[in-house]
Design an enzyme around this catalytic site. Structure first.
Site, PDB file in Angstrom:
ATOM      1  N   ALA A   1       0.802  -1.673  -0.300  1.00 52.50           N
ATOM      2  CA  ALA A   1      -0.261   0.119   0.038  1.00 52.50           C
ATOM      3  C   ALA A   1       0.783   1.777  -0.225  1.00 52.50           C
ATOM      4  O   ALA A   1       2.576   0.843   0.193  1.00 52.50           O
ATOM      5  CB  ALA A   1      -0.647   0.288   0.810  1.00 52.50           C
TER       6      ALA A   1
ATOM      7  N   GLU B   1      -1.083  -9.292  -1.457  1.00 56.49           N
ATOM      8  CA  GLU B   1      -2.153  -9.408  -0.957  1.00 56.49           C
ATOM      9  C   GLU B   1      -2.936  -9.561  -2.169  1.00 56.49           C
ATOM     10  O   GLU B   1      -4.331 -10.136  -2.767  1.00 56.49           O
ATOM     11  CB  GLU B   1      -2.780  -8.270   0.294  1.00 56.49           C
ATOM     12  CG  GLU B   1      -2.560  -8.362   1.354  1.00 56.49           C
ATOM     13  CD  GLU B   1      -2.841  -7.788   2.687  1.00 56.49           C
ATOM     14  OE1 GLU B   1      -2.383  -6.606   2.251  1.00 56.49           O
ATOM     15  OE2 GLU B   1      -3.755  -7.923   3.531  1.00 56.49           O
TER      16      GLU B   1
ATOM     17  N   GLY C   1       0.465  -4.954   0.452  1.00 53.21           N
ATOM     18  CA  GLY C   1      -0.666  -4.462  -0.312  1.00 53.21           C
ATOM     19  C   GLY C   1      -0.462  -5.541  -1.459  1.00 53.21           C
ATOM     20  O   GLY C   1      -1.072  -6.093  -1.846  1.00 53.21           O
TER      21      GLY C   1
ATOM     22  N   GLU D   1       4.018  -5.404   7.286  1.00 56.90           N
ATOM     23  CA  GLU D   1       3.029  -4.731   7.791  1.00 56.90           C
ATOM     24  C   GLU D   1       3.988  -4.629   9.503  1.00 56.90           C
ATOM     25  O   GLU D   1       3.878  -3.637   9.908  1.00 56.90           O
ATOM     26  CB  GLU D   1       1.433  -4.510   7.505  1.00 56.90           C
ATOM     27  CG  GLU D   1       1.272  -4.386   6.286  1.00 56.90           C
ATOM     28  CD  GLU D   1       1.290  -6.003   4.994  1.00 56.90           C
ATOM     29  OE1 GLU D   1       2.196  -7.165   5.710  1.00 56.90           O
ATOM     30  OE2 GLU D   1       0.780  -5.917   4.252  1.00 56.90           O
TER      31      GLU D   1
END
Ligand code: 3H9
Length: 690
Positions: A63, A105, A102, A125
């Site tokens: 992210a 993911e 992310g 993370e």
């Protein structure tokens, strides 16, 4: 289409390419066109399969961290992954570089994942004080099993493609043109037909029978977390993946993520992420770096040997110089032994060990340093000795070679002035053990040339160090602040605190150890020698040293270490010594609380940091944080001393320092203007104008 996401067709397979340099983070300007592209390809009958790939040096590295703490703009990553779950045509992530956070993911939302052999995959993370918030904690265990997922998510350490293939995270590893192979892979799957199972529905590797082993492992990890919330939340979320239905576990993950992302610990760790990258930025981005091929290291003792290993670990050939063959052999034998320990632990292969040892060339002749591009001295910490070494280096080093001193305290300007080429002289202050510790204080002397400085900063990153550029002063940033942190230690003991009480306050705060444990570990004789050289005394520590108690290496110091143990046990003799010395000085012991210990150790540390900023010894407050987190164990969840000032309140810190200054008159409590300014403006970056 957007410039960040494009779609091409290869036959009837669509390739969606993300192009958001430098690391293809999933910023809003990527998520929006990515969602649109995927929706339109889902509904496009001529497309039989979809490949998601990236341009540039890496697959999506996560992210966009800069967006955390700001209002979320839709579509979120979770929505994109949920949409992928509904795809009835095969989706394939084609991974090169790193698929992190992310990014992984997103790939877990695809039916299949393929990669090139050098790819690395992980959910880091936790290092930002978070847990994977895009379904990673719920999907990864479905592919690799809960225990493996727990290890990956709580450590945050990525795994390589080979491991990922073996554990089921990847479906194929390809050589050559990755996207072309991914297209072929996707088209074969499409041609085969048959049902496609999204990762969310693949429950076969989730086994509740493994829960006791899982819980034991999770409990061990929680103990190691030392007050950090994220590792504990990560473990909880992975457990939920086993015990709860998918959607409930996903909702629980979201809740935990939102709590963490809004918390101080994650804010602190995100601050450190950017601070580390900022610290490596120095003015003059376009300066041509000097070529560094061979490194010379002078001194094969603990420090020199560690420095030599740090460079060899980074792939550099090293000439290691000693004054005698015996000392050289001893040094090389220690290096061999250290590598053997890594092999025994499984962190290094025997082949890699041999390769690294092959990079060392031993010598007892300065002339052998003539072909080195950088020479680092790690000899005895005394100005006369250093000057003698630099005089010899001046005579043999080739023109343009960078000459570095590993001094921890001495004046690098004075050392530089002892050569005919002060522009080539810098300080490279490694921390012990130098092959392990990440921090490297790079000391810029008055005449250090910008290209020499830029070269060593870049080199430091190449060998995996975290460089911070500092100016010349006694002890530079780290040791100078350490002295301020310890200035009241003796007084606190004499007034009634015990070493173990003070250390406990530190470990409760999140430090790996307290100042007295650290002193015992480093050797109390080091500080003693240092004090004597400067005409200073510390009655308790000096007496311990006079009695031969140097800490762990002699079996006793502030603590006792029985039979070679490294675990500190309380030392009643020290407590008696403290009370006796207090009585001699007429000091009546009183109860000293946690707050007072913090105010008299950590507040002076911050005050000194403010002074360092004021004097321009550090360029930014965040540089100081990087020094303290990477070199001294300041808890990452508090972001370093300067960041923590914001959490604790600069106003409160100034007030309490004023209080102690009024009580004691000691200079260590005298609030510096930069700290008062911070209290007024809430920012370290506003210099004091008055
Ligand atoms: C996440 O994904 C949460 C999700 O689970 C949930 C979502 C709901 N964002 O390190 P470098 C910048 S959390 C924004 O020097 P390298 C970096 O600041 C994320 N910016 O390169 C730097 O900028 P500048 C999980 C980022 O080649 C530039 O890129 N992912 C991000 O040495 C180059 O970085 C991670 O934690 C980002 N995600 O190393 C991975 N990443 O040039 C974090 C980098 O202005 N990233 N930047 O200073 C890394 O570990 C390394 O950057 C990487 C490349 C290994 C990828």
């Amino acid at each position: 289409m957007s410039s960040f996401v494009s779609v091409t067709k290869d036959g009837n397979v669509a390739v969606v390419t993300i192009d958001n340099p430098p690391v293809n983070a999933l910023s809003f300007h990527v998520r929006e066109p990515l969602m649109q592209a995927l929706v339109s390809l889902r509904d496009e009958p001529s497309v039989v399969a979809i490949v998601i790939a990236c341009s540039g040096r890496t697959f999506v590295a996560g992210a966009d961290i800069t967006e955390f703490g700001k209002p979320v703009q839709q579509p979120e990553l979770r929505a994109i992954v949920a949409m992928l779950d509904t795809m009835t045509k095969p989706t394939v992530a084609a991974i090169h570089g790193t698929a992190l956070g992310g990014g992984l993911e997103l790939a877990l939302g695809c039916h299949f994942r393929v990669a090139d052999a050098k790819a690395r995959l992980g959910l880091p993370e936790v290092k930002l004080g978070l847990l994977p918030g895009g379904g990673g904690t719920v999907r990864l265990p479905r592919l690799v099993g809960a225990l493996k997922a727990l290890g990956m998510i709580v450590s945050g350490t990525p795994i390589g493609a080979v491991d990922a293939l073996a554990t089921g995270l990847l479906d194929a590893v390809f050589d050559g043109d990755l996207v072309a192979q991914a297209v072929r892979f996707a088209s074969e799957i499409a041609a085969r037909g048959g049902p496609l199972t999204p990762v969310r529905d693949r429950d076969e590797r989730l086994d509740a029978a493994d829960l006791p082993a899982f819980d034991k492992h999770a409990a061990d990890l929680a103990k190691k977390a030392r007050g950090l919330e994220a590792p504990v939340a990560c473990a909880q979320a992975v457990r939920n993946a086993v015990t709860l239905p998918f959607d409930e576990a996903l909702a629980a993950e979201r809740e935990l993520f939102l709590k963490l992302v809004a918390g101080d610990q994650s804010r602190a760790q995100r601050h450190l992420f950017f601070a580390e990258r900022e610290a490596a930025k120095i003015p003059g981005k376009d300066i041509t770096r000097r070529k560094i091929a061979r490194i010379g290291v002078i001194g094969a003792g603990t420090m020199g040997g560690g420095i030599a290993m740090a460079f060899a670990n980074g792939g550099f050939p090293v000439t290691l110089l000693e004054t005698s063959s015996e000392a050289l052999e001893r040094g090389l034998a220690t290096i061999d032994k250290n590598y053997a320990v890594s092999v025994a632990r499984g962190s290094l292969t025997e082949d890699a060990k041999q390769e690294r040892l092959g990079l060392f060339k031993g010598s007892i002749d300065y002339a052998d340093l003539a072909d080195c591009d950088l020479i680092v001295e790690a000899v005895f910490e005394e100005m006369a000795v250093k000057k003698d070494v630099f005089g010899k280096l001046d005579a043999v080093a080739k023109p343009g070679a960078i000459l570095a001193t590993n001094t921890s305290y001495l004046d690098v300007n004075e050392i530089a002035a002892s050569t005919s080429r002060p522009q080539d002289v810098v300080g490279l202050h490694f921390f012990s053990p130098a092959n392990v510790m990440k921090l490297l204080e790079i000391v810029r002397a008055e005449k250090t040339a910008p290209d020499a400085l830029a070269t060593v900063v870049e080199l430091a990153r190449r060998i995996g160090k975290v460089p911070v550029v500092v100016g010349v002063c006694h002890g530079f940033v780290g040791n100078r602040m350490l002295a301020a942190r310890g200035a009241e230690s003796e007084a606190l003991l004499l007034e009634g605190a015990t070493p173990s009480q003070i250390d406990q306050v530190f470990t409760d705060f999140g430090w790996p150890m307290g100042p007295f444990q650290m002193g015992d570990l480093a050797g109390l004789d080091i500080g003693w020698r240092n004090r004597k050289a400067r005409g200073l005394t510390a009655v308790i520590a000096d007496t311990l040293c006079e009695q031969g108690h140097f800490g762990q290496k002699t079996g006793s110091g502030f603590y006792r270490y029985e039979n070679g143990s490294r675990t500190p046990a309380p030392n009643p003799e020290v407590e008696t010594l403290i009370r006796d010395k207090a009585a001699e000085k007429g000091i009546a012991p009183r109860a000293i609380g946690t707050e007072e210990i913090i105010e008299r150790t950590l507040y002076p540390l911050i005050n000194e940091g403010a002074k360092i900023l004021e004097e321009g010894i550090a360029a930014r407050a965040s540089d100081i944080d990087i020094v303290w987190v990477n070199g001294y164990g300041f808890p990452v969840g508090k972001g370093g001393p300067m960041f923590w000032t914001g959490l604790e309140g600069a106003g409160k810190i100034s007030e309490r320092l004023d209080h102690w200054h009024a009580q004691t008159g000691r200079q260590v409590f005298q609030v510096v203007p930069r700290l008062r300014r911070m209290a007024e403006t809430g920012s370290w970056d506003v210099p004091f104008a008055g």
